[in-house]
Enzyme design. Structure first.
Site, short mmCIF file in Angstrom:
data_model
loop_
_atom_site.label_atom_id
_atom_site.label_comp_id
_atom_site.label_asym_id
_atom_site.label_seq_id
_atom_site.Cartn_x
_atom_site.Cartn_y
_atom_site.Cartn_z
N ASP A 133 20.47 -45.28 6.16
CA ASP A 133 19.53 -44.24 5.73
C ASP A 133 20.09 -43.53 4.51
OD1 ASP A 133 17.59 -42.14 5.71
OD2 ASP A 133 17.53 -42.09 7.89
N HIS A 135 19.44 -40.46 4.30
CA HIS A 135 19.57 -39.12 4.87
C HIS A 135 20.33 -39.17 6.19
CE1 HIS A 135 15.79 -39.44 2.53
NE2 HIS A 135 16.19 -38.29 2.03
N ASP A 137 19.70 -37.10 8.83
CA ASP A 137 18.80 -36.78 9.94
C ASP A 137 19.55 -36.04 11.05
OD1 ASP A 137 16.87 -38.06 8.49
OD2 ASP A 137 16.87 -39.89 9.68
N HIS A 150 11.54 -35.41 11.56
CA HIS A 150 12.14 -36.70 11.21
C HIS A 150 13.51 -36.52 10.56
CE1 HIS A 150 10.53 -37.27 6.77
NE2 HIS A 150 10.95 -36.04 6.98
N ASP A 239 14.17 -46.24 3.36
CA ASP A 239 14.62 -45.57 2.14
C ASP A 239 16.11 -45.73 1.89
OD1 ASP A 239 16.08 -43.61 3.58
OD2 ASP A 239 14.54 -42.08 3.38
#
Length: 310
Positions: A133, A135, A137, A150, A239
């Site tokens: 990812d 990110h 999260d 999310h 992403d």
């Protein structure tokens, strides 16, 4: 040159579970991600690898317009969806089937990973988690700057944040910090950075990949996720790949993995022989071009399930 399964690729039963969830994100469109992947070459590629593929349809997700306009309504609805998904992934892993969860936004992983952790917990084992990812999260409802769920699933899998969403697994917490590894990070909030340091989570950023190479990073990631565990859940946000290759994603960030780096990561995970379950999330067909990102996702999944060049 056409790609084929490697001699080491073993046939397996795969259960496709769609989760058309967009309640965790502010940008609309990722609820169409499961449909986009279903009309791609996904099933055909898996069947060519010898996989017995069964599509069990979608987890029911409420329409956001039908939810009451009260604080916490989205979080409550997401928790219910994740609880349903956790039951499905646990049952699949119990039966020796690999759940392949198609999203939908990444909040669904609070359920999919929890279910895999439950199945292992009942064998007396812990779960390793590889999180691909841009990110982390890792926010909670208290630390999130946006309030978007999310951006919170990893925190809840670690037992943080909302008590209901953090307790979907029979294992407590669903994932221990030492069994979690990030690969490809490049966009984090300050609270997430602090949490990674505080909990001692192994996190490989794009700088690590630039400096060390994807092979070395993934070798370390697999070692971390398999040491002291009964197997690995791979949760992949589209992403993590650079938006030049994967434009149809919910939250694109420049500077991600190249096409070949993305495939190599999947190939290394397959070669480790520890994959129990997989998520592929955050594909937004509204932002895509000719379903190209969904097709790329299908190809990456195929690599994770044993497709090699030669």
């Amino acid at each position: 040159m056409p790609t084929v399964a490697s001699p080491a690729a073993s046939a397996r039963a795969v259960e496709i579970i769609g989760v058309p969830l967009d309640l965790g994100a502010s940008r609309r469109g990722v609820d169409m991600g499961p449909s986009a992947m279903r009309i791609s070459s996904l099933v055909r590629q898996l069947e060519r690898l010898g996989c017995a593929v069964r599509d069990t349809g979608n987890v029911p997700v409420p329409d956001r317009a039908a939810l009451p306009a009260v604080p916490g309504a989205f979080l409550q609805a997401i928790t219910a969806v994740c609880a349903d998904l956790a039951r499905r992934t646990a049952a699949a892993v119990h039966a020796g089937i690999t759940p392949l969860v198609l999203g939908g936004d990444h909040s669904l992983a609070a359920g999919s990973v929890a279910g895999t952790a439950t199945a292992l917990h009942e064998r007396g084992q812990r779960l390793g988690l590889i999180w691909l990812d841009a990110h982390a999260d890792l926010n909670t409802p208290d630390t999130s700057l946006s309030g978007n769920v999310h951006g919170m699933p990893v925190a809840h899998l670690l037992g943080l944040g909302d008590a209901r969403l953090a307790s979907l697994s029979h294992a407590t917490p669903a994932v221990r910090p030492e069994h979690l590894v990030y690969v490809g990070l490049r966009d984090l909030d300050d609270a997430e950075k602090a949490c990674i340091r505080q909990l001692g989570i192994r996190a490989f950023t794009m700088r690590d990949i630039d400096e060390r190479g994807l092979r070395a990073v993934m070798d370390d990631a697999v070692t971390i996720a398999t040491t002291g565990t009964g197997g690995v859940h791979l949760s992949c946000d589209a992403d993590w790949v650079d938006p030049q290759e994967a434009p149809g994603v919910g939250t694109p960030v420049r500077g991600g993995a190249t096409l070949r780096e993305a495939h190599l990561a999947m190939e290394i995970i397959h070669d480790a022989g520890a994959l129990l379950a997989m998520d592929l999330v955050e594909i937004n067909p509204i932002l895509d071009a000719g379903n190209a990102t969904a097709e790329l996702a299908a190809e990456l999944i195929a690599s994770a399930f044993g497709r090699h060049i030669l």
